[in-house]
Design a protein around this motif. Structure first.
Motif, short mmCIF file in Angstrom:
data_model
loop_
_atom_site.label_atom_id
_atom_site.label_comp_id
_atom_site.label_asym_id
_atom_site.label_seq_id
_atom_site.Cartn_x
_atom_site.Cartn_y
_atom_site.Cartn_z
N ALA A 254 0.99 -1.43 0.06
CA ALA A 254 -0.26 -0.29 -0.42
C ALA A 254 0.74 0.89 -0.14
CB ALA A 254 -1.14 -0.16 1.38
N THR A 255 2.42 1.20 0.69
CA THR A 255 3.04 2.51 1.13
C THR A 255 3.62 2.50 -0.49
OG1 THR A 255 3.69 2.18 3.26
CG2 THR A 255 4.96 3.74 2.02
N GLN A 256 4.12 1.69 -1.17
CA GLN A 256 4.31 1.71 -2.67
C GLN A 256 3.41 1.59 -4.07
OE1 GLN A 256 6.74 -1.93 -2.80
NE2 GLN A 256 8.64 -1.20 -1.41
N LEU A 257 1.96 1.86 -3.52
CA LEU A 257 1.55 2.14 -4.43
C LEU A 257 0.64 0.94 -5.35
CD1 LEU A 257 2.44 5.58 -5.98
CD2 LEU A 257 0.55 5.20 -4.36
N ASP A 258 0.71 -0.20 -4.85
CA ASP A 258 0.68 -1.00 -5.21
C ASP A 258 -0.77 -1.92 -4.48
OD1 ASP A 258 -0.18 -4.00 -6.72
OD2 ASP A 258 2.32 -4.38 -5.95
N TYR A 259 -1.75 -0.73 -4.97
CA TYR A 259 -3.25 -1.05 -4.06
C TYR A 259 -4.15 -2.29 -3.75
CZ TYR A 259 -2.30 4.09 -3.01
OH TYR A 259 -2.15 4.96 -2.62
N SER A 260 -3.98 -2.47 -5.71
CA SER A 260 -4.93 -4.27 -5.74
C SER A 260 -4.07 -5.30 -4.71
CB SER A 260 -4.53 -4.55 -7.08
OG SER A 260 -5.60 -3.38 -8.39
N GLU A 261 -2.16 -5.78 -4.95
CA GLU A 261 -2.11 -6.49 -4.08
C GLU A 261 -2.28 -6.57 -2.70
OE1 GLU A 261 0.02 -9.72 -4.79
OE2 GLU A 261 -0.26 -8.24 -6.13
N ALA A 262 -1.84 -5.12 -1.93
CA ALA A 262 -2.59 -4.45 -1.02
C ALA A 262 -3.62 -5.39 -0.58
CB ALA A 262 -1.55 -3.13 -0.14
N PHE A 263 -4.20 -4.82 -1.53
CA PHE A 263 -6.00 -5.47 -0.77
C PHE A 263 -6.41 -6.26 -0.85
CE2 PHE A 263 -10.11 -6.86 -2.14
CZ PHE A 263 -10.64 -5.62 -1.35
N LYS A 264 -5.30 -7.54 -2.06
CA LYS A 264 -5.53 -9.28 -1.78
C LYS A 264 -4.84 -9.93 -0.64
CE LYS A 264 -2.52 -11.62 -3.88
NZ LYS A 264 -2.03 -11.94 -5.19
N ASN A 265 -3.40 -9.19 0.03
CA ASN A 265 -2.61 -9.46 0.98
C ASN A 265 -3.75 -9.31 2.51
OD1 ASN A 265 -1.04 -10.60 -0.61
ND2 ASN A 265 0.08 -8.37 -0.76
N LEU A 266 -4.21 -7.90 2.45
CA LEU A 266 -4.77 -7.47 3.76
C LEU A 266 -6.14 -8.50 3.62
CD1 LEU A 266 -4.63 -3.56 3.86
CD2 LEU A 266 -3.62 -5.33 5.41
N ASN A 267 -6.90 -8.89 2.94
CA ASN A 267 -7.97 -9.72 3.39
C ASN A 267 -7.27 -11.07 3.38
OD1 ASN A 267 -10.95 -8.87 2.62
ND2 ASN A 267 -10.21 -8.12 0.26
N GLN A 268 -6.90 -11.62 2.75
CA GLN A 268 -6.25 -12.70 2.74
C GLN A 268 -5.62 -13.13 5.05
OE1 GLN A 268 -3.16 -14.34 0.20
NE2 GLN A 268 -4.75 -14.49 -0.77
N ALA A 269 -5.10 -12.02 5.20
CA ALA A 269 -4.34 -11.33 6.00
C ALA A 269 -5.54 -12.23 7.69
CB ALA A 269 -3.82 -10.59 6.53
#
Length: 491
Positions: A254-269
């Motif tokens: 998310a900090t590196q502007l890759d919001y799609s990947e961040a959204f997927k990782n946070l959902n899995q967490a």
């Protein structure tokens, strides 16, 4: 008359005779010495399980003890720890005198140390360090943690992996509470290399998460990204460590502007986290997930804000979501000013500042849907921008990003909205179905990997169907022969 008498009967309270009232005997609280004795007995059972793990070389018994650590730490005090140190730590243990000094007790019995394994000594030492952290004795916890880690690193046994990983967690926690987290980084790096070479999956997962937490604590996101790119998270790590890793990975993305990947990782967490525990972790992950969803231009679901464990903590983020959805820049600024300290403490302030552009884009989108033609000055007035030139620049960027479909007439100073296209004529439905299918396949793959199968040697002891039928046939023939012999004998 009948109704009045019934009303009076309802109003009148039944009389209770004093003779019928029975006073319940209240249980007297147990004395502290008896509670301490019960605690020591429980810890003795834990130590016997650890010794069983050492004898059978089975690490899963240690995991059973570590699961009870949360309830055990609440009952620790100086008397209990003093008795445990005297009983289960040998005199050759260098730090034994310091541990007894941390937990003085004059009433404890002087017993000779029992001959126990190294894991038992480390477990008792770990209990002492946890007690120091719980009582905020930070100055004592640092040398205690260093002595514990030195003892852990001197042992190389498979049964030590789970207990050693937990020791490193509290080692890092002691330095974090002392404000000296950067001092632990070098040792954690070295130990991560050692755990990788020894195929210690539990240690790898724990140390990798501790290093990521260390970097994020000091906002070293580039170094954290390099660490992730050069390491591999073990697939057979437990769910708790996997959830932590996915949370840190989502925060970095998310900090590196890759919001799609961040959204997927946070959902899995959030899905991997315990459902009935770890409330603090789920609150932190959900807060970050809400902000990432808003940055993606999506709307968080309403039930997220209505959860009984998340309702109060997500109240500022609910107001933030309402401001973004309304495209109200004034309301967004008010919420940001009101909860700025809270956002700074939770580490989401940097991402929330990026939402200003999303608020403006939402406002432009609503203006474009409401007006077929509108002047740039009116747009600046509605969005509370400084000048029509700023409105023109922001509208041009929104058109370039595909947020709205419109044209700008620079000479006449107005925006002309185009007819909205049918979304089903684009590739958006295909992308949405692709994401859902990929998510289902990932769940299937993770479920298969998480399943436990019997060892290959288990099948060696089983007979196949043909051999079993032959053996049963032989048993029947043998039984018939015995019966015939008995009949012959009777004749």
């Amino acid at each position: 008359m009948a109704s009045k008498t019934q009303r009076k009967a309802k109003v009148e309270k039944p009389k209770v005779e004093d003779a019928d009232v029975e006073m319940k005997d209240t249980e007297a609280p147990k004395p502290q010495s008896e509670l301490d004795a019960l605690t020591i007995e429980d810890i003795k059972d834990h130590i016997s399980i650890i010794e069983k793990s050492v004898v059978n070389k089975e690490p899963r018994f240690v995991l059973r003890v570590l699961r009870q650590l949360a309830s055990t730490r609440k009952r620790l005090n100086d008397a209990v720890l003093n008795q445990l140190i005297k009983t289960y730590i040998s005199d050759s243990y260098e730090f034994k005198g310091n541990l007894l000094g941390y937990f003085p007790c004059t009433d404890s019995k002087d017993e000779k140390p029992h001959a126990r394994s190294v894991l038992t000594e480390i477990y008792v030492h770990l209990l002492g360090m946890i007690s120091l952290l719980d009582n905020n004795r930070i100055n004592d916890s640092i040398p205690c943690a260093q002595a514990l880690i030195n003892r852990v690193m001197s042992v190389n046994k498979p049964t030590m992996h789970l207990l050693g990983a937990r020791c490193f967690f509290y080692y890092s926690r002691a330095f974090e509470m002392a404000g000296r987290l950067h001092e632990a980084r070098t040792l954690l790096h070295g130990r991560l290399r050692t755990s990788t070479l020894r195929h210690d999956s539990e240690g790898q997962a724990m140390l990798l998460n501790l290093l990521l937490r260390n970097y994020i604590h000091y906002n070293l996101y580039e170094q954290a990204e390099k660490l992730i790119s050069k390491t591999t998270f073990p697939e057979n790590a437990n769910n708790n460590e996997s959830a932590r890793y996915l949370f840190y990975l989502g925060k970095i993305k998310a900090t590196q502007l890759d919001y799609s990947e961040a959204f997927k990782n946070l959902n899995q967490a959030i899905r991997k986290a315990p459902q009935n525990a770890a409330i603090g972790f789920k609150q932190a992950a959900t807060k970050l997930l809400v902000v990432v969803q808003l940055l993606l231009g999506e709307v968080p679901e309403r039930h997220v804000f209505r959860d009984q464990h998340l309702r109060l903590s997500l109240l500022p983020y609910l107001q933030l979501t309402q401001a973004v959805l309304a495209g109200d820049l004034a309301k967004f600024s008010t919420v940001l000013e009101k909860y700025s300290d809270k956002f700074m403490k939770e580490g989401t302030m940097t991402l929330i500042n990026r939402l200003r552009h999303n608020v403006i884009k939402t406002g432009i989108k609503s203006v474009a849907l409401s007006y077929s033609r509108i002047s740039l000055a009116d747009v600046a007035d509605k969005l509370q921008l400084d000048s029509p030139e700023d409105a023109e620049y922001i509208i041009a960027k929104a058109i370039h990003d595909g947020v709205i479909e419109a044209t700008i007439d620079h000479e006449k100073g107005y925006m002309q909205s185009n007819d909205s296209a049918n979304v089903y004529g684009t590739n958006e439905p295909l992308k949405a179905y692709h994401e859902r299918i990929r998510f289902c396949l990932d769940i299937h793959n993770h479920s298969i990997k998480a399943m436990r199968f019997p060892p290959k040697s288990y099948n060696d002891n089983l007979e196949d169907a043909q051999k079993q039928r032959e053996r049963e046939q032989q048993d029947l023939e043998y039984a018939k022969e015995i019966a015939e012999e008995e009949d012959d004998g009777m004749l």
